[in-house]
Each structure stands twice: as structure tokens, then as C-alpha cells.
Scaffold this motif. Structure first.
Motif, PDB file in Angstrom:
ATOM      1  N   ILE A   1       5.753  10.811   4.999  1.00  0.00           N
ATOM      2  CA  ILE A   1       5.017  11.179   4.775  1.00  0.00           C
ATOM      3  C   ILE A   1       3.801  10.944   4.618  1.00  0.00           C
ATOM      4  O   ILE A   1       2.449  12.142   5.602  1.00  0.00           O
ATOM      5  N   GLN A   2       2.977   9.960   4.651  1.00  0.00           N
ATOM      6  CA  GLN A   2       1.463   9.506   5.228  1.00  0.00           C
ATOM      7  C   GLN A   2       1.579   9.816   6.347  1.00  0.00           C
ATOM      8  O   GLN A   2       0.214  10.649   7.308  1.00  0.00           O
ATOM      9  N   GLU A   3       2.394   9.367   7.367  1.00  0.00           N
ATOM     10  CA  GLU A   3       1.825   9.608   8.631  1.00  0.00           C
ATOM     11  C   GLU A   3       2.184  10.856   9.172  1.00  0.00           C
ATOM     12  O   GLU A   3       1.334  11.262  10.121  1.00  0.00           O
ATOM     13  N   GLY A   4       2.879  12.276   8.510  1.00  0.00           N
ATOM     14  CA  GLY A   4       2.957  13.454   8.788  1.00  0.00           C
ATOM     15  C   GLY A   4       1.463  13.966   8.106  1.00  0.00           C
ATOM     16  O   GLY A   4       0.942  15.046   9.177  1.00  0.00           O
ATOM     17  N   MET A   5       1.612  13.457   6.602  1.00  0.00           N
ATOM     18  CA  MET A   5       0.112  13.985   6.296  1.00  0.00           C
ATOM     19  C   MET A   5      -1.428  13.948   7.523  1.00  0.00           C
ATOM     20  O   MET A   5      -1.993  14.956   7.446  1.00  0.00           O
ATOM     21  N   ALA A   6      -1.422  12.730   8.054  1.00  0.00           N
ATOM     22  CA  ALA A   6      -1.991  12.487   8.614  1.00  0.00           C
ATOM     23  C   ALA A   6      -2.141  13.102  10.159  1.00  0.00           C
ATOM     24  O   ALA A   6      -3.448  13.318  10.977  1.00  0.00           O
ATOM     25  N   ALA A   7      -1.246  12.759  10.883  1.00  0.00           N
ATOM     26  CA  ALA A   7      -0.622  14.101  11.590  1.00  0.00           C
ATOM     27  C   ALA A   7      -1.931  15.400  12.019  1.00  0.00           C
ATOM     28  O   ALA A   7      -2.008  16.050  12.373  1.00  0.00           O
TER      29      ALA A   7
ATOM     30  N   LYS B   1       7.495  13.599  11.514  1.00  0.00           N
ATOM     31  CA  LYS B   1       7.971  13.327  10.459  1.00  0.00           C
ATOM     32  C   LYS B   1       8.067  13.150   8.891  1.00  0.00           C
ATOM     33  O   LYS B   1       8.766  12.317   8.143  1.00  0.00           O
ATOM     34  N   LEU B   2       7.154  14.939   8.550  1.00  0.00           N
ATOM     35  CA  LEU B   2       8.534  15.712   7.506  1.00  0.00           C
ATOM     36  C   LEU B   2       9.669  16.213   7.349  1.00  0.00           C
ATOM     37  O   LEU B   2       9.861  16.125   6.264  1.00  0.00           O
ATOM     38  N   GLY B   3       9.532  16.096   8.027  1.00  0.00           N
ATOM     39  CA  GLY B   3      11.729  16.680   8.318  1.00  0.00           C
ATOM     40  C   GLY B   3      11.947  15.694   7.923  1.00  0.00           C
ATOM     41  O   GLY B   3      12.356  15.244   7.473  1.00  0.00           O
ATOM     42  N   ALA B   4      11.916  13.807   8.926  1.00  0.00           N
ATOM     43  CA  ALA B   4      12.472  13.106   8.505  1.00  0.00           C
ATOM     44  C   ALA B   4      11.904  12.495   6.426  1.00  0.00           C
ATOM     45  O   ALA B   4      13.295  12.298   5.903  1.00  0.00           O
ATOM     46  N   ALA B   5      10.701  13.237   5.944  1.00  0.00           N
ATOM     47  CA  ALA B   5      10.910  13.167   5.390  1.00  0.00           C
ATOM     48  C   ALA B   5      11.850  13.469   3.638  1.00  0.00           C
ATOM     49  O   ALA B   5      12.246  12.960   3.292  1.00  0.00           O
ATOM     50  N   VAL B   6      12.387  14.769   3.838  1.00  0.00           N
ATOM     51  CA  VAL B   6      12.841  16.033   4.088  1.00  0.00           C
ATOM     52  C   VAL B   6      13.952  15.361   3.719  1.00  0.00           C
ATOM     53  O   VAL B   6      15.237  15.407   2.495  1.00  0.00           O
ATOM     54  N   ARG B   7      14.525  14.493   4.915  1.00  0.00           N
ATOM     55  CA  ARG B   7      16.133  14.345   5.174  1.00  0.00           C
ATOM     56  C   ARG B   7      15.719  13.248   4.195  1.00  0.00           C
ATOM     57  O   ARG B   7      17.273  12.797   3.397  1.00  0.00           O
ATOM     58  N   LEU B   8      14.906  12.249   4.138  1.00  0.00           N
ATOM     59  CA  LEU B   8      14.947  10.777   3.217  1.00  0.00           C
ATOM     60  C   LEU B   8      15.028  11.175   2.244  1.00  0.00           C
ATOM     61  O   LEU B   8      15.809  10.552   0.713  1.00  0.00           O
TER      62      LEU B   8
ATOM     63  N   GLN C   1      13.541   4.567   1.060  1.00  0.00           N
ATOM     64  CA  GLN C   1      12.020   4.714  -0.141  1.00  0.00           C
ATOM     65  C   GLN C   1      11.303   4.662   0.582  1.00  0.00           C
ATOM     66  O   GLN C   1      10.521   5.459   0.751  1.00  0.00           O
ATOM     67  N   ALA C   2      10.988   2.863   1.103  1.00  0.00           N
ATOM     68  CA  ALA C   2       9.516   2.880   1.908  1.00  0.00           C
ATOM     69  C   ALA C   2       9.099   4.221   3.154  1.00  0.00           C
ATOM     70  O   ALA C   2       8.157   3.389   3.391  1.00  0.00           O
ATOM     71  N   GLU C   3      10.856   3.723   4.169  1.00  0.00           N
ATOM     72  CA  GLU C   3      10.534   5.351   5.447  1.00  0.00           C
ATOM     73  C   GLU C   3       9.891   6.383   5.034  1.00  0.00           C
ATOM     74  O   GLU C   3       9.653   6.633   5.618  1.00  0.00           O
ATOM     75  N   LEU C   4      10.272   6.567   3.866  1.00  0.00           N
ATOM     76  CA  LEU C   4       9.884   8.170   3.108  1.00  0.00           C
ATOM     77  C   LEU C   4       8.700   7.797   2.778  1.00  0.00           C
ATOM     78  O   LEU C   4       8.183   9.137   3.134  1.00  0.00           O
ATOM     79  N   SER C   5       8.166   6.791   2.201  1.00  0.00           N
ATOM     80  CA  SER C   5       7.102   6.931   2.173  1.00  0.00           C
ATOM     81  C   SER C   5       6.063   6.651   2.961  1.00  0.00           C
ATOM     82  O   SER C   5       4.920   7.284   3.279  1.00  0.00           O
ATOM     83  N   ALA C   6       6.591   6.254   4.206  1.00  0.00           N
ATOM     84  CA  ALA C   6       5.609   5.541   5.970  1.00  0.00           C
ATOM     85  C   ALA C   6       6.057   7.439   6.625  1.00  0.00           C
ATOM     86  O   ALA C   6       4.627   7.580   6.793  1.00  0.00           O
TER      87      ALA C   6
ATOM     88  N   PRO D   1       8.251   0.869  -8.963  1.00  0.00           N
ATOM     89  CA  PRO D   1       8.313   2.241  -9.163  1.00  0.00           C
ATOM     90  C   PRO D   1       7.444   3.198  -8.277  1.00  0.00           C
ATOM     91  O   PRO D   1       7.266   3.826  -7.611  1.00  0.00           O
ATOM     92  N   THR D   2       6.775   2.370  -7.443  1.00  0.00           N
ATOM     93  CA  THR D   2       5.729   2.586  -5.803  1.00  0.00           C
ATOM     94  C   THR D   2       5.709   1.367  -4.988  1.00  0.00           C
ATOM     95  O   THR D   2       6.087   0.591  -5.150  1.00  0.00           O
ATOM     96  N   VAL D   3       5.859   2.229  -3.834  1.00  0.00           N
ATOM     97  CA  VAL D   3       5.687   0.918  -2.433  1.00  0.00           C
ATOM     98  C   VAL D   3       4.628   0.686  -2.842  1.00  0.00           C
ATOM     99  O   VAL D   3       3.197   1.125  -2.793  1.00  0.00           O
TER     100      VAL D   3
END
Length: 442
Positions: free
Chosen positions: A364-370, A382-389, A357-362, A263-265
Motif C-alpha cells: 500500500i505504501q509503495e503503491g500510494m507513493a508511486a 502494488k495496490l493490486g498486490a495489496a488487494v490480493r493480500l 500482513q507486512a507485505e500488505l502494508s508495504a 495491532p500494527t506493523v
């Protein structure tokens, strides 16, 4: 000495892959679904004629000075701990630890663990009055004391910690905490909770990841009681401990990675323990009635069209008291080389889904760090990519969390704008829950 019962939940392994590779291709991907069923039996439990406990729980409560601001935070923490104690099953060994710049055993207070029954639960709840806010934060000392308490009952197979903090681990150096984690990894699991918004997501994730637990935010202290009840109920549902996922691969094959994807990465690649020629074990922790998915990627020697090989044998193993292991279930990963373009280019729906799902997780984390670093352009991308995924993979809960941080202009294209005046709680909730995935639709 008590012995483990021979009964345990039934485990099954299902393999999802496209085994067909193009001429010369070397990478084999498979999703391994592991399911445990048969609640009421207990693979990690002690035999019914034994009076010993089958599980142990240590609740670690932050009692640093910041827990008194506001005073309701400490009161909510006491109430939540009382709720968790009420959820303990009769016969479970337990203790409560107060954590600050050091650690103190609040209950039972004798250097060991109490055994849950009506009387000890009431005594423990009375002892919670000793939880008072003062001092700093050194989480390594809390984990060290929990380890010492667990070690007083080496006969207990299932060991679970609950750790609550409201702040950063400011009274010990990162390498000090790491030394503690290295010592206690594999000895017990820990679910971490951060209350409020003054703690660090990556700090608690580091702990929960090392100890195969969960991490989450409780933004409002009033939500602690329900969260603690849910955590304890899940802990009480664990029935078997220390299950390992063993990968055997043929000569000249290389395991590129092993990741839990539902259920989690959680990347398990670096946690491999060698288990004989061309075999390695990956820890999965404790199990109740549940199902999890793992993504296995293997590089095999290239072969000509028409060749076929076993790329991996995947086994679930349960250690026995005598040092041997019981094989709970097995599955096979195959590789078949073909010149049929349709067969070799077809992507397994399960592999495609969890790769996303793994790309989505990464993302978000990279986007929030940036965003924290002030790089708004990278954060937006990064968060745009997360929304798409999230949109493509049907992860509605993560999509809703993203909408609290960005305005979605076009979900399919991943076009977003950062929202103004985003609350710290919404930002931290998105980052904390970034590793939660949705399962592929069957």
C-alpha cells in the motif's frame, strides 16, 4: 521519592513457529505473542500510599493560521481537547500546549503540570479559550516543550502525548525535527492525529514511530471529539511503562529483524540496545490490558540432520528504580534439523499470516507513493498486490479502504483499476491506516 509498586499486570509470552529446518537451512522465524492481563493493578504505577501521580499527559494542539480555515476547525479542536480533559483520571498530571511556529503552555501555564481533579479540569477547559489560530508550524518545538513539562515530574513512569495538526511541518527543517526526536525518544510516547488533508502522512508517521505511538487521520473536524475521547481512554488504561523485549541468541547467530506485526506493523530492528553478551533489548512502550504480536527472524549456523539448538531466548523485562530489571515472562525459539520433507517445509500459520500482513502494508505504501509520483502502472501493480493480500489474509477493513481507491476486478488475482476522482481523504486514510493488521485466526 516515591517508589514503584511491586504489583503489575501479568505478562505471558507464547511462541509460534515451525522449529524444523531442512539440512543446511539457517533461517528461523517465530511469532511472539505478548499478552498483559490483570486490569486494576499497575506495574508502572506508584504505590497506593503515595500522593504522586502515576501518569502524565500533554495535549499538543495545532494553533497555526490554517486552523482557522474553516473557523469550525479550531472550534472542533477546542471541543475535542475539552473532551480529552474530561477523560483524565483523578491524580493524572497534565498540561495543554498550543503549537504554531513556537510552543506555548496554555494550561497550567506555570512551567509544570497540573494534577487532574474536578477543579483543575474545569480550569483547563476555561483556558482553552486561549487556543487561537495564528502563525506557522514547527512541531519540534511542541515536542520540546512537552519534554520539558514531563521532565518536571521525573517520578512519573507513564508519559503520554497527544498531538494534533492540520498541516505540514513547514517552519523547521527535517533535520531539526530529527534532532528533537533523537532527544525525546524513550522519554514519552505520542499519538499523532492529522485533521483534514493538508498534512503529510509520512511526517506524522515518522513522529509516532519514533515515539512508539499511533497515527491516524480525522478527515472531518467534527470527528475530533470522539477520536480524542478514545485516545485518552486508551492512555488512561496504560498501567506499566518501558517494557523491553530482550533477545538472547547463541554464538554466531544473527538477529535479522524484530517487528511488531499486530495491532500494527512497526519495525523495531534498528532500535536494539545492547544488553550484555549476545543480548539486545527492543522497546515496546507502555502497556495496559492488551496483546501484541512480534515477528522475530534469526539466522543460525547451519547444522546437520538430527542436531537441535536453542535459537533464541526471549524475555520481557521491566526496569526497576535501582537499575535492575524484573523478568516478566520468557519464551524459547528452537531449531531442529531434519530430513523429513513434510516437517521442514511446513510453514507456521502465524508466521505466514503476519508475513502477508507486512507485505500488505508495504504494498500500500509503495503503491500510494508511486501514484503521487505519477507512475500509474507501478501504483496499479502494488495496490493490486495489496488487494490480493488483504483478501488472502482476511483483512476486511483494509480491503474496504482499498475499494475506495481502486475498482476490484478480481480480488484473488489482484486485478484492479484506479478509480476516477478519488478523494484526497480516501487516499490519505488508506495510506495512514496501511500499517494496521488483523490477528491470525486461532
Amino acid at each position: 521519592m516515591a517508589t514503584l509498586s511491586d504489583s503489575h499486570p501479568g505478562f505471558s509470552v507464547d511462541i509460534f513457529q515451525n522449529e524444523y529446518l531442512a539440512d543446511g537451512a539457517r533461517e528461523v522465524n517465530a511469532i511472539v505473542t505478548v499478552t498483559a492481563t490483570g486490569g486494576g493493578t499497575a506495574g508502572g504505577r506508584l504505590s497506593a500510599d503515595s500522593a504522586r501521580a502515576d501518569a502524565a499527559v500533554v495535549v499538543m494542539v495545532d494553533c497555526s493560521g490554517s486552523m482557522d480555515y474553516p473557523p469550525t476547525k479550531m472550534r472542533n479542536a477546542r471541543e475535542a481537547t475539552a473532551v480529552a480533559i474530561d477523560a483524565l483520571r483523578d491524580g493524572v498530571a497534565f498540561a495543554v500546549v498550543a503549537g504554531s511556529h513556537n510552543a506555548t503552555e496554555v494550561y497550567p501555564g506555570n512551567g509544570g503540570l497540573a494534577v487532574a481533579d474536578h477543579a483543575t479540569r474545569e480550569q483547563a477547559k476555561q483556558a482553552l479559550r486561549k487556543l487561537e489560530a495564528s502563525g506557522g508550524t514547527a512541531i519540534g518545538s511542541w515536542l520540546t516543550l512537552a519534554h520539558q513539562l514531563f521532565e518536571t515530574r521525573s517520578d512519573i513512569p507513564i508519559r503520554h502525548g497527544i498531538l494534533l495538526t492540520d498541516g505540514r511541518n513547514e517552519h523547521e527543517k527535517p533535520d531539526e525535527l530529527q534532532r528533537v526526536l533523537d532527544k525525546v525518544t524513550g522519554r514519552f510516547t505520542v499519538d499523532c492525529r492529522g485533521v483534514g488533508t493538508d498534512w503529510k502522512v509520512d511526517e506524522l508517521r515518522r513522529i509516532s514511530s519514533a515515539l512508539l505511538g499511533t497515527v491516524d487521520i480525522v478527515a472531518e473536524p467534527s470527528g475530533l471529539a470522539e477520536d480524542f475521547r478514545s485516545m485518552m481512554e486508551k492512555a488512561m488504561g496504560k498501567q506499566v511503562a518501558d517494557v523491553a523485549l530482550r533477545l538472547w541468541t547463541p554464538a554466531n547467530a544473527v538477529v535479522r529483524y524484530v517487528k511488531q506485526v499486530a495491532p500494527t506493523v512497526e519495525d523495531l530492528t534498528g532500535r536494539r540496545a545492547e544488553a550484555g553478551p549476545r543480548a539486545g533489548d527492543y522497546p515496546t512502550g507502555s502497556w495496559g490490558d492488551e496483546s501484541r504480536d512480534y515477528h522475530v527472524c534469526i539466522e543460525v549456523p547451519a547444522a546437520a540432520v538430527g542436531n537441535e539448538m536453542l535459537a533464541a531466548r526471549i524475555s520481557l523485562l521491566l526496569p526497576r528504580p535501582d537499575g535492575s530489571a524484573e523478568i516478566l515472562s520468557q519464551g524459547l525459539v528452537r531449531a531442529v534439523w531434519t530430513d523429513d520433507l513434510v516437517s521442514s517445509t511446513r510453514i507456521s500459520p502465524q508466521v505466514a499470516h503476519y508475513t502477508g500482513q507486512a507485505e500488505l502494508s508495504a504494498a500500500i505504501q509503495e503503491g500510494m507513493a508511486a501514484h503521487r509520483a505519477g507512475d500509474l502502472d507501478r501504483a496499479t501493480a502494488k495496490l493490486g498486490a495489496a488487494v490480493r493480500l488483504a483478501h488472502e489474509t482476511g483483512n476486511e477493513s483494509t480491503f474496504k479502504l482499498l475499494q475506495k481507491v481502486v475498482d476490484v476486478v478480481d480480488a484473488g488475482e489482484g486485478t484492479v483499476r484506479f478509480r476516477k476522482n478519488v478523494s484526497e481523504a480516501d487516499s490519505m486514510t488508506l495510506e495512514t491506516r496501511s500499517t494496521k493488521t488483523v490477528r491470525v485466526k486461532k
